[in-house]
Design a protein around this motif. Structure first.
Motif, PDB file in Angstrom:
ATOM      1  N   SER A  75      14.815   3.117  -3.768  1.00 21.85           N
ATOM      2  CA  SER A  75      15.055   4.460  -3.250  1.00 21.85           C
ATOM      3  C   SER A  75      14.345   5.487  -4.122  1.00 21.85           C
ATOM      4  N   GLY A  76      13.779   6.491  -3.479  1.00 18.97           N
ATOM      5  CA  GLY A  76      13.102   7.571  -4.195  1.00 18.97           C
ATOM      6  C   GLY A  76      11.679   7.268  -4.598  1.00 18.97           C
ATOM      7  N   SER A  77      11.155   6.109  -4.210  1.00 21.64           N
ATOM      8  CA  SER A  77       9.819   5.709  -4.649  1.00 21.64           C
ATOM      9  C   SER A  77       8.732   6.175  -3.689  1.00 21.64           C
ATOM     10  N   LEU A  78       7.512   6.153  -4.191  1.00 24.55           N
ATOM     11  CA  LEU A  78       6.312   6.306  -3.362  1.00 24.55           C
ATOM     12  C   LEU A  78       5.729   4.907  -3.217  1.00 24.55           C
ATOM     13  N   ALA A  79       5.732   4.384  -2.006  1.00 23.39           N
ATOM     14  CA  ALA A  79       5.359   2.987  -1.790  1.00 23.39           C
ATOM     15  C   ALA A  79       4.274   2.883  -0.732  1.00 23.39           C
ATOM     16  N   PHE A  80       3.456   1.860  -0.876  1.00 21.82           N
ATOM     17  CA  PHE A  80       2.415   1.573   0.114  1.00 21.82           C
ATOM     18  C   PHE A  80       2.776   0.289   0.851  1.00 21.82           C
ATOM     19  N   ALA A 139      15.790   5.823   1.257  1.00 20.93           N
ATOM     20  CA  ALA A 139      15.131   7.125   1.176  1.00 20.93           C
ATOM     21  C   ALA A 139      13.912   6.964   0.281  1.00 20.93           C
ATOM     22  N   ALA A 140      12.725   7.100   0.856  1.00 23.12           N
ATOM     23  CA  ALA A 140      11.487   6.893   0.106  1.00 23.12           C
ATOM     24  C   ALA A 140      10.330   7.507   0.881  1.00 23.12           C
ATOM     25  N   THR A 141       9.190   7.601   0.206  1.00 24.00           N
ATOM     26  CA  THR A 141       7.956   8.007   0.873  1.00 24.00           C
ATOM     27  C   THR A 141       7.099   6.764   1.059  1.00 24.00           C
ATOM     28  N   PRO A 195      15.429   8.197   9.316  1.00 24.39           N
ATOM     29  CA  PRO A 195      15.721   9.551   8.805  1.00 24.39           C
ATOM     30  C   PRO A 195      15.448   9.738   7.318  1.00 24.39           C
ATOM     31  N   GLY A 196      15.560   8.682   6.516  1.00 22.95           N
ATOM     32  CA  GLY A 196      15.370   8.825   5.081  1.00 22.95           C
ATOM     33  C   GLY A 196      13.952   8.618   4.604  1.00 22.95           C
ATOM     34  N   LEU A 197      13.035   8.328   5.516  1.00 23.16           N
ATOM     35  CA  LEU A 197      11.664   8.012   5.125  1.00 23.16           C
ATOM     36  C   LEU A 197      10.700   9.136   5.481  1.00 23.16           C
ATOM     37  N   ASP A 198       9.850   9.464   4.532  1.00 23.62           N
ATOM     38  CA  ASP A 198       8.721  10.360   4.768  1.00 23.62           C
ATOM     39  C   ASP A 198       7.499   9.456   4.907  1.00 23.62           C
ATOM     40  N   VAL A 199       6.879   9.419   6.082  1.00 23.00           N
ATOM     41  CA  VAL A 199       5.803   8.473   6.362  1.00 23.00           C
ATOM     42  C   VAL A 199       4.462   9.200   6.360  1.00 23.00           C
ATOM     43  N   LEU A 200       3.540   8.734   5.508  1.00 25.49           N
ATOM     44  CA  LEU A 200       2.193   9.287   5.440  1.00 25.49           C
ATOM     45  C   LEU A 200       1.198   8.232   5.904  1.00 25.49           C
ATOM     46  N   VAL A 201       0.224   8.643   6.688  1.00 21.86           N
ATOM     47  CA  VAL A 201      -0.787   7.719   7.218  1.00 21.86           C
ATOM     48  C   VAL A 201      -2.155   8.126   6.678  1.00 21.86           C
ATOM     49  N   THR A 202      -2.875   7.149   6.136  1.00 16.20           N
ATOM     50  CA  THR A 202      -4.233   7.441   5.677  1.00 16.20           C
ATOM     51  C   THR A 202      -5.120   7.735   6.874  1.00 16.20           C
ATOM     52  N   GLY A 203      -6.179   8.473   6.658  1.00 15.59           N
ATOM     53  CA  GLY A 203      -7.175   8.637   7.697  1.00 15.59           C
ATOM     54  C   GLY A 203      -8.092   7.427   7.735  1.00 15.59           C
TER      55      GLY A 203
END
Length: 256
Positions: free
Chosen positions: A94-99, A118-120, A136-144
């Motif tokens: 929880s709280g990590s930035l993960a790939f 809850a993580a990114t 709800p607890g995840l912030d999802v980022l997608v590479t281009g």
């Protein structure tokens, strides 16, 4: 440097790395790619190494040049992959930035993430992004990057530029093959480069690999066994891979 001396160095580099690109050899030895191609032809005729697309590998290796489509792979070795996914999902705190990588096992790992997590999460897989989009607890980022159809995977300069701005707490990475000498390899050049960058930018990096990929070599080298934190497998590998992993310091996380 005399041609014979240069070819000896080429052979040594290939044996050391398992798989080496023509461009990497040319850069290392400060000669043209065409000179390296001629050297590889001579060395292959001598039985010293084996040419593959874009480079060379260990003589006698069975190099896989392609993999089945995503839909086919998603049905193959499903129980193996689910066991790996369950273990891998527990590695993201929880709280990590993960790939989370592209591929069938990585997608299953994304599905197995605890719903309360809850993580990114950063991913180059549109399939993973969609799977996690309603958590709800995840912030999802997608590479281009350029889209590889079927796999729905993103790679290339835009993806690499995005990854260069990040430092991950943990990365879950797919694999084309895991070999005692060649290390981690992949089928796609751009994705191999991206995985290499992710490993370099991760505090902990784990390779998701079922037993069908043990001692298999795909076309492009990603990393040596000492470069990543560990492997998540459905069964403990046999010798010589198990010994090579242990000697490299890589952790083996197995469901068996």
């Amino acid at each position: 440097m005399l041609p014979a001396e240069r070819r000896t160095k080429v052979a040594d580099l290939v044996r050391s790395a398992g798989v080496v690109s023509t461009e990497a050899l040319a850069s290392e030895l400060d000669v043209s790619s065409e000179t390296i191609r001629r050297d590889l032809l001579v060395l292959e005729e001598q039985g010293v190494l084996q040419k593959v697309h874009g480079g060379a590998t260990i003589a006698g290796s069975s190099v896989a040049v392609s993999e089945p489509p995503f839909d086919v792979r998603s049905e193959e070795e499903l129980q193996r992959k689910q066991r790996i996914a369950s273990l891998a999902a527990g590695l993201i705190p929880s709280g990590s930035l993960a790939f989370i990588d592209v591929g069938t096992t990585a997608l299953l790992a994304a599905k197995a993430l605890p719903h309360a997590l809850a993580a990114t999460i950063v991913t180059a897989s549109l399939r993973v992004a969609v799977e996690l989009s309603d958590r709800p607890g995840l912030d999802v980022l997608v590479t281009g990057g350029r889209l590889r159809k079927g796999e729905l995977a993103l790679s290339g300069m835009l993806a690499t530029a995005t990854l260069a701005e990040m430092h991950f707490d943990v990365a879950l990475l797919g694999s084309g093959g895991l070999h005692s000498e060649a290390g981690l390899t992949d089928y796609y050049y751009d994705e191999a480069q991206a995985r290499r960058a992710i490993i370099a930018r991760s505090a902990r990096s784990y390779i998701l690999c079922d037993g069908t990929k043990f001692e298999k070599i795909a076309q492009y080298r990603v990393a040596g066994l000492a470069d990543f934190t560990g492997v998540v497998v459905d069964e403990a590998p046999d010798e010589p891979l198990a010994k090579a992993l242990q000697q490299s310091g890589a952790q083996i996380i197995s469901s068996s």
